[in-house]
Design an enzyme around this catalytic site. Structure first.
Site, PDB file in Angstrom:
ATOM      1  N   GLU A 109       7.363  -4.162  -9.491  1.00 21.44           N
ATOM      2  CA  GLU A 109       7.157  -4.792 -10.865  1.00 21.44           C
ATOM      3  C   GLU A 109       7.490  -4.608 -12.303  1.00 21.44           C
ATOM      4  O   GLU A 109       7.180  -4.296 -12.572  1.00 21.44           O
ATOM      5  CB  GLU A 109       5.036  -4.651 -10.977  1.00 21.44           C
ATOM      6  N   GLU A 134       3.583  -8.499   0.665  1.00 21.48           N
ATOM      7  CA  GLU A 134       1.845  -8.294   0.442  1.00 21.48           C
ATOM      8  C   GLU A 134       0.432  -9.843   0.579  1.00 21.48           C
ATOM      9  O   GLU A 134       0.222  -9.985  -0.118  1.00 21.48           O
ATOM     10  CB  GLU A 134       1.767  -8.048  -0.975  1.00 21.48           C
TER      11      GLU A 134
HETATM   12  C1  XIL Z   1      -2.843  -1.694  -4.650  1.00 21.08           C
HETATM   13  C2  XIL Z   1      -4.028  -1.164  -2.619  1.00 21.08           C
HETATM   14  O1  XIL Z   1      -4.070  -2.266  -2.821  1.00 21.08           O
HETATM   15  C3  XIL Z   1      -5.086  -0.960  -3.267  1.00 21.08           C
HETATM   16  O2  XIL Z   1      -5.460  -0.340  -2.662  1.00 21.08           O
HETATM   17  C4  XIL Z   1      -4.832   0.099  -4.427  1.00 21.08           C
HETATM   18  O3  XIL Z   1      -6.137   0.455  -5.135  1.00 21.08           O
HETATM   19  C5  XIL Z   1      -4.112  -0.288  -5.703  1.00 21.08           C
HETATM   20  O4  XIL Z   1      -2.832  -1.235  -5.280  1.00 21.08           O
HETATM   21  N1  XIL Z   1       0.230  -4.381  -6.252  1.00 21.08           N
HETATM   22  C6  XIL Z   1       1.480  -3.870  -5.074  1.00 21.08           C
HETATM   23  C7  XIL Z   1       0.551  -3.194  -4.154  1.00 21.08           C
HETATM   24  O5  XIL Z   1       3.027  -3.561  -5.085  1.00 21.08           O
HETATM   25  O6  XIL Z   1       0.827  -1.367  -4.146  1.00 21.08           O
HETATM   26  C8  XIL Z   1      -1.075  -2.854  -4.767  1.00 21.08           C
HETATM   27  O7  XIL Z   1      -1.718  -2.633  -3.714  1.00 21.08           O
HETATM   28  C9  XIL Z   1      -1.084  -4.318  -5.288  1.00 21.08           C
HETATM   29  C10 XIL Z   1      -0.720  -5.065  -5.760  1.00 21.08           C
END
Ligand code: XIL
Length: 386
Positions: free
Chosen positions: A174, A278
């Site tokens: 990111e 994701e």
């Molecule tokens: C999220 C997790 O799923 C949660 O449990 C945590 O509280 C916050 O982060 N982008 C990413 C992930 O790269 O690491 C994030 O994961 C969601 C957005």
């Protein structure tokens, strides 16, 4: 005397209560038995996501501590049956693995890597450089030297601990704004070259791991341009980059297949692999889509924002299944360019989307329901391979 008589008589209140309790018990056992049977039915099926897509791309899931510790046998069975790739949902992020300057907590990350190895899974490292979920001390760093030493010490320590055991690292996560410019994170104080520094260090320390740039919304044109810029700069300066991770936090209401296809093709034309890292599809309203919505408004506890607390209506389950089907059809069309599709969580109950962007909602973004049963969306993804 009259009391003892009435207890023994067939019409007594005591007998009726006993009979009622017995009926309830039988009913309860029947329900448990039916649930058990349906569970057995699913468990005994040979079919699984990873088997169905074996020749196409890896199918992954994100694991929380409860999965890594194998606390729930049903979850554990499902993870091993369905998935051949894993990502740690939180436990390799710097805030958790590196809580204080010079102090690391590797406990759960070690167990995560061991779990992947034991089960012959593709193990993802997530993530080395990210502006979110930083340890508190790192958010307070001001000068360039200390930020650089935090970043480099962190990469050196974490990547070398797992060198040779991680299949791919999300090296930088990111780094971009929505318009494709560089996000003003603490790392940007090192200049845009911090991305190259991070990739080169990771490549030096773990020469076996594939290295990915990971971000959300990079299928969208402006941000995609920014990601292409990052990849091209790395390549032009001789750095190793193997792939790009499109996170894929999407919505059933706004899924844009054309943008996703354009992104797959454009990234792949650069010579890098494309992973969907994701994936989840929210079925709930997004407060920021509402016209005139004040983002400072508190949406928690607003029933309009949390409409399915008693279950997902069939009609919405059908839309979710259709959207997943369209997505996987697209992924299959470009399977030669795609390395992996990872779901962000094991089942609906586990999904972070129950808490984001509004806390305490009931969301249904994945392929398995709260009882670990496959949903219609699972069938539609599997059916594409029949
Ligand atoms: C999220 C997790 O799923 C949660 O449990 C945590 O509280 C916050 O982060 N982008 C990413 C992930 O790269 O690491 C994030 O994961 C969601 C957005």
């Amino acid at each position: 005397m009259s009391i003892s008589l009435s207890v023994h008589s067939g019409n007594s209140i005591g007998f009726k209560i006993l009979k009622y309790l017995k009926m309830k018990k039988t009913l309860l056992f029947s329900v448990i038995f039916i649930v058990f049977l349906s569970q057995m039915g699913y468990n005994q099926q040979q079919i699984s996501l990873k088997a169905a897509y074996k020749k196409d791309f890896l199918i992954g899931t994100a694991l929380g501590a409860e999965h890594i510790h194998e606390r729930n046998e049903v979850a554990n069975h499902l993870i091993k049956k369905e998935f051949n790739a894993i990502t740690p949902e939180n436990h390799m992020k710097s805030g958790l693995i590196h809580p204080e300057w010079g102090r690391y907590d590797f406990d759960i990350a070690d167990k995560y890597v061991a779990y992947g190895k034991k089960n012959g899974m593709y193990v993802v490292g997530h993530t080395l450089v990210w502006h979110s979920q930083l340890p508190k001390f790192a958010t307070q760093l001001q000068n360039v030297d200390s930020i650089r030493s935090f970043m480099t010490e962190h990469i050196k320590t974490v990547a070398s601990r797992y060198a040779g055991q991680i299949n791919s690292w999300d090296v930088v996560n990111e780094a971009l704004n929505e318009d494709g410019t560089m996000r003003k994170s603490i790392f940007l104080k090192l200049g845009e070259g911090y991305i190259k520094e991070a990739f080169d260090l990771a490549a030096k320390i773990d020469s076996k791991a594939e290295l990915y740039y990971n971000d959300y919304n990079i299928e969208q044109p402006a941000k995609r341009k920014g990601a292409i810029g990052i990849i091209k700069k790395l390549q032009a300066s001789g750095s190793k980059i193997n792939g790009v991770g499109i996170q894929g936090h999407w919505s059933i209401n706004t899924l844009n297949l054309q943008e996703i296809e354009d992104a797959i093709i454009e990234f792949s034309n650069l010579g890098v692999k494309v992973a969907f890292t994701e994936l989840d599809l929210t079925v709930l309203p997004n407060p920021w889509d509402l016209k005139g919505a004040d983002i400072n408004q508190n949406f928690e506890g607003n029933p309009q924002m949390n409409p399915y607390i008693n279950g997902l209506p069939d009609s919405v389950g059908v839309v979710l299944a259709e959207k997943y089907e369209q997505l996987f059809k697209l992924f299959l069309k470009h399977k030669d360019k795609i390395s992996r599709v990872t779901f962000w969580g094991v089942n609906d109950g586990h999904s972070w989307l129950n808490g984001f962007p509004i806390r305490n909602r009931t969301n249904y973004p994945l392929l398995f329901d709260r009882n670990f049963q496959p949903k219609l969306a699972y069938q539609s993804v599997i059916n594409l391979k029949k």
